[in-house]
Design a protein around this motif. Structure first.
Motif, PDB file in Angstrom:
ATOM      1  N   VAL A  66       1.143  -0.963   0.447  1.00 42.60           N
ATOM      2  CA  VAL A  66       0.311   0.141  -0.156  1.00 42.60           C
ATOM      3  C   VAL A  66       0.770   1.028  -0.169  1.00 42.60           C
ATOM      4  N   LEU A  96       1.102   4.877   1.401  1.00 50.18           N
ATOM      5  CA  LEU A  96      -0.280   5.746   1.457  1.00 50.18           C
ATOM      6  C   LEU A  96       0.679   7.554   1.532  1.00 50.18           C
ATOM      7  N   ALA A 140      -5.858   5.502   5.607  1.00 52.19           N
ATOM      8  CA  ALA A 140      -5.016   4.841   6.274  1.00 52.19           C
ATOM      9  C   ALA A 140      -5.666   3.356   6.542  1.00 52.19           C
ATOM     10  N   ALA A 142      -4.009   0.485   4.747  1.00 53.36           N
ATOM     11  CA  ALA A 142      -3.154   0.279   5.272  1.00 53.36           C
ATOM     12  C   ALA A 142      -3.343  -1.269   5.748  1.00 53.36           C
ATOM     13  N   ALA A 144      -2.103  -4.453   4.082  1.00 49.00           N
ATOM     14  CA  ALA A 144      -0.495  -4.807   2.798  1.00 49.00           C
ATOM     15  C   ALA A 144       0.341  -5.137   3.670  1.00 49.00           C
ATOM     16  N   VAL A 152       3.593  -1.066   3.910  1.00 50.12           N
ATOM     17  CA  VAL A 152       2.995   0.169   3.718  1.00 50.12           C
ATOM     18  C   VAL A 152       3.962   1.084   3.353  1.00 50.12           C
ATOM     19  N   ARG A 170       5.055   5.529   3.296  1.00 53.25           N
ATOM     20  CA  ARG A 170       3.542   6.216   3.485  1.00 53.25           C
ATOM     21  C   ARG A 170       4.690   7.543   2.374  1.00 53.25           C
TER      22      ARG A 170
END
Length: 241
Positions: free
Chosen positions: A45, A47, A207, A210, A213, A216, A218
């Motif tokens: 993911v 994010l 969020a 996430a 996953a 993650v 970011r």
């Protein structure tokens, strides 16, 4: 395409990626030196808030855009510097895309929408099998207008996976859906990742997603600010947002 140094499980390797957009006299720095490796079978993911660089990064990985600087490798192929014909072939043969909006052809049935992709792919699934995988085996002959938003997104996922891509890139795939319908779509992506082993990269600003996953990543202001692995992944049906 020239060869990259081998890495056993790496599907994508990005080094020092930058992207600058010129809007009149204004320069917008979308990516500011991204180093990243994505591996076989992962569900990742990306994010971050709007403008953090998520979509730009995804588009560069998918060969829809090119970086201003740095390098990207797909397996043993260098994508940076590849010709437009090479990038077109890369997208056609190796990458499935799922976007927030379904982009289905209204005059074609679910089966025909998927077949539009399989007809130009080297080793596709049968459209019926792809639609069965996303739980729409009983909706083959329905037109988009006869399907709910969640069903249309599942047709879009079937279309993306029907060419048997090594990579599935999803940009806000639940962005136009309510949370209950979104969870159904995420369950489909989870199933595809698990059963087909497709590297799946999913962009969201949400969020809560996430937690499903493996990793993650970011982003903020064109930088990767954090990468974490989930020791325990939540099933899509356990997510809430």
């Amino acid at each position: 395409m020239s060869a990259a140094p081998p890495s056993a499980n790496a599907v994508f390797v990005a080094r020092g990626l930058t992207k600058v957009y010129h809007m009149g006299e204004v320069e917008v720095q979308a990516l500011r030196g991204i180093d990243l490796t994505l591996e076989r079978g992962e569900l990742v993911v990306l994010l971050g808030p709007s403008g953090s660089g998520k979509s730009t990064l995804l588009n560069i990985l998918g060969g829809l855009d090119v970086p201003s600087g740095g390098e990207v490798y797909y397996l043993d192929h260098k994508l940076t510097g590849a010709s437009e014909a090479d990038l077109t072939r890369f997208r056609r043969e190796h990458v499935g895309f799922v976007f927030q909006f379904y982009n289905l052809i209204p005059s074609l049935t679910a089966r025909e929408n998927v077949a539009a992709v399989t007809e130009i792919s080297p080793s596709p699934m049968r459209p019926e099998d792809a639609l069965a995988l996303v739980g729409l085996g009983n909706r083959l002959d329905h037109f988009p207008a006869q399907l709910s938003g969640g069903e249309q997104q599942r047709v879009a996922i079937a279309r993306a996976i029907a060419k048997n891509p090594a990579v599935l890139l999803c940009d806000e795939p639940t962005g136009a859906l309510d949370s209950a319908t979104g969870v159904v779509v995420l369950e489909v992506l989870e199933k595809v990742n698990r059963e087909l082993g497709t590297l799946t990269v999913l962009i969201t600003h949400n969020a809560g997603i996430a937690d499903m996953a493996d990793r993650v990543i970011r982003l903020s202001d064109g930088h990767i600010v954090d990468i974490r692995s989930n020791a325990v992944k939540k099933a899509a049906r356990e997510l809430s947002w």
